[in-house]
Design a protein around this motif. Structure first.
Motif, PDB file in Angstrom:
ATOM      1  N   ILE A   1      32.637  37.387  36.379  1.00 49.20           N
ATOM      2  CA  ILE A   1      32.602  38.841  36.206  1.00 49.20           C
ATOM      3  C   ILE A   1      31.265  39.401  36.666  1.00 49.20           C
ATOM      4  O   ILE A   1      31.211  40.425  37.365  1.00 49.20           O
ATOM      5  CB  ILE A   1      32.883  39.208  34.730  1.00 49.20           C
ATOM      6  N   ILE A   2      30.181  38.719  36.328  1.00 45.01           N
ATOM      7  CA  ILE A   2      28.851  39.174  36.764  1.00 45.01           C
ATOM      8  C   ILE A   2      28.734  39.106  38.280  1.00 45.01           C
ATOM      9  O   ILE A   2      28.230  40.037  38.917  1.00 45.01           O
ATOM     10  CB  ILE A   2      27.750  38.344  36.074  1.00 45.01           C
TER      11      ILE A   2
ATOM     12  N   VAL B   1      30.388  43.847  44.253  1.00 44.53           N
ATOM     13  CA  VAL B   1      30.952  45.191  44.425  1.00 44.53           C
ATOM     14  C   VAL B   1      29.841  46.244  44.433  1.00 44.53           C
ATOM     15  O   VAL B   1      29.851  47.164  45.239  1.00 44.53           O
ATOM     16  CB  VAL B   1      31.993  45.489  43.320  1.00 44.53           C
ATOM     17  N   HIS B   2      28.875  46.090  43.554  1.00 46.45           N
ATOM     18  CA  HIS B   2      27.794  47.084  43.464  1.00 46.45           C
ATOM     19  C   HIS B   2      26.937  47.109  44.714  1.00 46.45           C
ATOM     20  O   HIS B   2      26.560  48.167  45.202  1.00 46.45           O
ATOM     21  CB  HIS B   2      26.928  46.800  42.238  1.00 46.45           C
TER      22      HIS B   2
ATOM     23  N   THR C   1      27.644  45.937  47.803  1.00 45.40           N
ATOM     24  CA  THR C   1      28.314  46.096  49.098  1.00 45.40           C
ATOM     25  C   THR C   1      28.929  47.469  49.278  1.00 45.40           C
ATOM     26  O   THR C   1      29.357  47.806  50.370  1.00 45.40           O
ATOM     27  CB  THR C   1      29.415  45.024  49.285  1.00 45.40           C
ATOM     28  N   THR C   2      29.000  48.249  48.231  1.00 49.74           N
ATOM     29  CA  THR C   2      29.558  49.603  48.359  1.00 49.74           C
ATOM     30  C   THR C   2      28.507  50.610  47.957  1.00 49.74           C
ATOM     31  O   THR C   2      27.600  50.334  47.178  1.00 49.74           O
ATOM     32  CB  THR C   2      30.785  49.784  47.448  1.00 49.74           C
ATOM     33  N   GLY C   3      28.629  51.795  48.491  1.00 51.38           N
ATOM     34  CA  GLY C   3      27.757  52.891  48.080  1.00 51.38           C
ATOM     35  C   GLY C   3      26.420  52.881  48.792  1.00 51.38           C
ATOM     36  O   GLY C   3      26.089  52.016  49.600  1.00 51.38           O
ATOM     37  N   ASP C   4      25.656  53.903  48.509  1.00 54.42           N
ATOM     38  CA  ASP C   4      24.328  54.056  49.107  1.00 54.42           C
ATOM     39  C   ASP C   4      23.288  53.428  48.189  1.00 54.42           C
ATOM     40  O   ASP C   4      23.373  53.451  46.990  1.00 54.42           O
ATOM     41  CB  ASP C   4      23.991  55.539  49.271  1.00 54.42           C
ATOM     42  N   PHE C   5      22.247  52.930  48.814  1.00 53.97           N
ATOM     43  CA  PHE C   5      21.166  52.311  48.050  1.00 53.97           C
ATOM     44  C   PHE C   5      20.118  53.328  47.809  1.00 53.97           C
ATOM     45  O   PHE C   5      19.284  53.794  48.103  1.00 53.97           O
ATOM     46  CB  PHE C   5      20.602  51.082  48.761  1.00 53.97           C
TER      47      PHE C   5
END
Length: 103
Positions: free
Chosen positions: A89-90, A96-97, A99-103
């Motif tokens: 889960i971790i 997911v955190h 690889t997606t979204g803006d940094f």
């Protein structure tokens, strides 16, 4: 007083017949491991491991050594599964955190 007898704390006489009873096996409830798994994010699984561990301790103190050993072994298996599920889960959350979204 009879030969080989002992006085108990209540005042009754207990006969000691040279008991050759073997000592109980060591307690293997894995309570520390199951408490540690409660910090993993696999909550239903680690609660089951904790309950099995406590049941194992209760069986041991009631004199059911085979049941205690069986419950302790099951607590170990469920605790290890909880750690593995928690790590998955971790890892999935991090993947997911990051690889997606803006940094």
């Amino acid at each position: 007083m009879a030969l080989g007898s002992k006085n108990s704390l209540s005042g009754s006489v207990c006969l000691d017949h040279g008991s050759t009873e073997e000592p109980p096996p060591p307690l293997r409830s894995y309570l520390c491991l199951t408490i540690f798994t409660c910090f993993c994010p696999a909550y239903p699984v680690n609660i089951v491991a904790l309950v099995l561990s406590i049941m194992s301790r209760n069986s041991y103190y009631q004199g059911d050594y085979d049941g205690s050993r069986r419950l302790g072994r099951n607590a170990l298996y469920v605790a290890v599964a909880s750690v593995v599920i928690g790590l998955l889960i971790i890892a999935i959350s991090c993947i997911v955190h990051f690889t997606t979204g803006d940094f």
